[in-house]
Design a protein around this motif. Structure first.
Motif, mmCIF file in Angstrom:
data_model
loop_
_atom_site.group_PDB
_atom_site.id
_atom_site.type_symbol
_atom_site.label_atom_id
_atom_site.label_comp_id
_atom_site.label_asym_id
_atom_site.label_seq_id
_atom_site.Cartn_x
_atom_site.Cartn_y
_atom_site.Cartn_z
ATOM 1 N N ASP A 85 43.960 55.533 34.177
ATOM 2 C CA ASP A 85 42.597 55.150 34.562
ATOM 3 C C ASP A 85 42.230 53.816 33.929
ATOM 4 N N TYR A 86 41.502 52.985 34.695
ATOM 5 C CA TYR A 86 41.059 51.683 34.176
ATOM 6 C C TYR A 86 39.615 51.429 34.593
ATOM 7 N N ARG A 87 38.815 50.925 33.630
ATOM 8 C CA ARG A 87 37.429 50.537 33.882
ATOM 9 C C ARG A 87 37.260 49.052 33.568
ATOM 10 N N THR A 132 35.375 52.050 39.188
ATOM 11 C CA THR A 132 36.462 52.426 38.287
ATOM 12 C C THR A 132 37.730 52.553 39.121
ATOM 13 N N TYR A 133 38.885 52.523 38.463
ATOM 14 C CA TYR A 133 40.148 52.441 39.197
ATOM 15 C C TYR A 133 41.204 53.388 38.620
ATOM 16 N N GLN A 177 30.719 52.801 38.348
ATOM 17 C CA GLN A 177 30.205 52.645 36.994
ATOM 18 C C GLN A 177 29.112 51.576 36.999
#
Length: 204
Positions: A85-87, A132-133, A177
């Motif tokens: 997960d990446y933000r 978010t990704y 987000q």
């Protein structure tokens, strides 16, 4: 249709390379130290997705992409290394970075991913900072790259540090987000006070 970057050649040192979000003025810098003691093949810290390689030092072609489908291989011969997960923490501009020397330069040749031809150039994509990704790291040649590298070193081949692995990092939107925003007009004194709990002695 996925957004696909150009193909960069990342100089991997110490067995890893980051795909990092480019800092923009006004944002607080995120410089969290990754935990390289972990066995995880991909490490996430704020602002970076760090890919570990099976070869300590070499040059590898890398492409980054933004797409709307997860778990769909870029093409024949690609294997999924990890999903993380990446933000976004700044404005969402992601670039492939050399381990020590800034953005990666162009690769020597093109690469076909997701049915599109990516030409040599700067490997970066623009993420939406309000999303978010899920980041999926795909690789070619990784399963036996260390063995091939060691064999090349034993043969003392010229150019024996290139072409052992190829990577693609795909970012798939996963949620929403509040987008990061820069501090509005924050002075150096206020920023230092916020970071350290009180202003420096010469600014009190």
């Amino acid at each position: 249709m996925p957004e696909i970057s150009q193909v960069g050649a990342v100089n991997i040192e110490h067995g890893h390379f980051p795909v990092g979000e480019m800092w923009e003025p006004g944002f607080e810098r995120r410089e969290d130290e990754p935990d390289f003691q972990t066995d995880a093949p991909v490490i996430v810290v704020p602002g970076q997705v760090i890919v570990t390689s099976r070869v300590q030092e070499h040059a590898a072609p890398v492409v980054v992409a933004v797409r709307d489908q997860e778990d769909d291989a870029p093409g024949p011969g690609w294997t999924l290394v990890a999903s993380v997960d990446y933000r976004p923490v700044y404005t969402g501009r992601m670039a492939v970075l050399d381990s020590l020397n800034g953005p990666a330069g162009p690769a020597a040749g093109s690469l076909e991913v997701f049915g599109q031809r990516a030409e040599p150039g700067e490997p970066f994509v623009q993420l939406d900072p309000a999303r978010t990704y899920r980041a999926q790291v795909w690789a070619q040649g990784r399963s036996d790259s260390r063995e091939r590298f060691d064999a090349a070193i034993r043969r003392e081949e010229q150019g024996g540090q290139d072409g052992f692995e190829t990577y693609l990092i795909a970012f798939i939107p996963s949620g929403m987000q509040e987008p990061p925003v820069p501090a509005a007009g924050e002075s150096r004194r206020d920023r230092l006070a916020r970071q350290h709990g009180r202003p420096p002695l010469n600014m009190r």
